[in-house]
Design a protein around this motif. Sequence first.
Motif, short mmCIF file in Angstrom:
data_model
loop_
_atom_site.label_atom_id
_atom_site.label_comp_id
_atom_site.label_asym_id
_atom_site.label_seq_id
_atom_site.Cartn_x
_atom_site.Cartn_y
_atom_site.Cartn_z
N GLU A 145 0.71 -1.14 -0.13
CA GLU A 145 0.10 -0.17 0.08
C GLU A 145 0.89 1.16 0.08
O GLU A 145 0.33 2.50 -0.16
CB GLU A 145 -0.90 0.14 1.40
N GLY A 146 2.04 1.06 -0.01
CA GLY A 146 3.07 2.34 -0.03
C GLY A 146 3.13 2.92 1.40
O GLY A 146 2.73 2.52 2.17
N ASP A 153 6.77 11.00 -6.38
CA ASP A 153 6.38 11.25 -7.71
C ASP A 153 6.79 10.25 -8.73
O ASP A 153 7.92 10.07 -9.00
CB ASP A 153 6.80 12.63 -8.23
N MET A 154 5.79 9.69 -9.40
CA MET A 154 6.19 8.53 -10.28
C MET A 154 5.81 8.85 -11.80
O MET A 154 5.81 8.14 -12.48
CB MET A 154 5.11 7.28 -10.12
N THR A 155 5.69 10.24 -12.12
CA THR A 155 5.44 10.73 -13.08
C THR A 155 6.60 10.24 -14.12
O THR A 155 6.09 9.70 -15.40
CB THR A 155 5.42 12.31 -13.29
N ALA A 156 7.73 10.63 -13.92
CA ALA A 156 8.91 10.17 -14.88
C ALA A 156 8.82 8.82 -15.11
O ALA A 156 9.03 8.30 -16.36
CB ALA A 156 10.19 11.00 -14.34
N MET A 183 -1.50 4.22 -9.29
CA MET A 183 -0.82 4.26 -8.01
C MET A 183 -1.41 5.62 -7.19
O MET A 183 -0.77 5.89 -6.06
CB MET A 183 0.71 4.87 -8.44
N ALA A 184 -2.50 5.94 -7.43
CA ALA A 184 -3.18 6.96 -6.68
C ALA A 184 -3.37 6.41 -5.01
O ALA A 184 -3.33 5.30 -4.98
CB ALA A 184 -4.51 7.38 -7.03
N GLY A 191 0.97 0.71 -3.85
CA GLY A 191 2.49 0.61 -3.32
C GLY A 191 3.26 -0.41 -4.25
O GLY A 191 4.28 0.14 -4.84
N ILE A 192 2.71 -1.55 -4.32
CA ILE A 192 3.54 -2.69 -5.14
C ILE A 192 3.13 -2.32 -6.57
O ILE A 192 4.14 -2.64 -7.60
CB ILE A 192 3.00 -4.15 -4.87
#
Length: 241
Positions: A145-146, A153-156, A183-184, A191-192
């Motif tokens: 779950e993170g 930030d996972m944008t890249a 991934m919101a 998380g995974i």
Amino acid sequence: MSMRWMVSGSLVAVVAVVSVGCGDEGGPKNPAMTGGGTTTSTGSGGMGGGGGEGGGGVVGPGAACEDFCDHAAELGVCPTESTTCQAQCEAFREVAPWCSAATDAVYACGASAPASSFECENGTPSLLDEACTTERDANLECLFEGPSEGLPDMTADCETHCAAAADLPCAAPDCVQSCLASMADAAPCNGIQAALIRCYAQQPADSYECTQQTPHPGDACAAAAVLAFACQTQNMNVAPR
């Protein structure tokens, strides 16, 4: 979101034969996950003190792996000292880098656990189910779950992953948007999923292929993929509490 997670020995056995980190060779099951049988995690967000036997807290990067493996060797957990213990530990820390502190807490706990808390699994020391349960629950919570402070930030990562898959017939036109949505904070198993995308983004574009209308870089991220599938399956079968 808080969930009750169950990680079975059969899942760990599958993860053991695929890469523990992105592109790394697999090895015996990882003590930071679970021992044999079935472990139930109550999904606590904090690190807390040692659950079960053993204690310890978070230590510096790399030190937890070394201390854990040295301690197991001193206890004579395996007939001969493991040649893969530390490499496997370090690789597992890289599956979800934002969970490395939670993973280190498991190994730090194991580094002070008694011999009765260990078993030798395929030549590598592993913690039994009843050892360091609080730390392992927190680690699994972070993996699935993170971290409590939120994912980076996972944008890249999404952009790199989607660019690599862009020429495949299974590439989605809204790939980046869908990737980020998966991934919101409210998304189950975010998380995974983030760990999987982070691993994907590190793979070469020419390794990508379509499987069941989904682009992915071959088997390079199989360990994270197995964990993601397990998390998604359990999310369908286990009600939130």
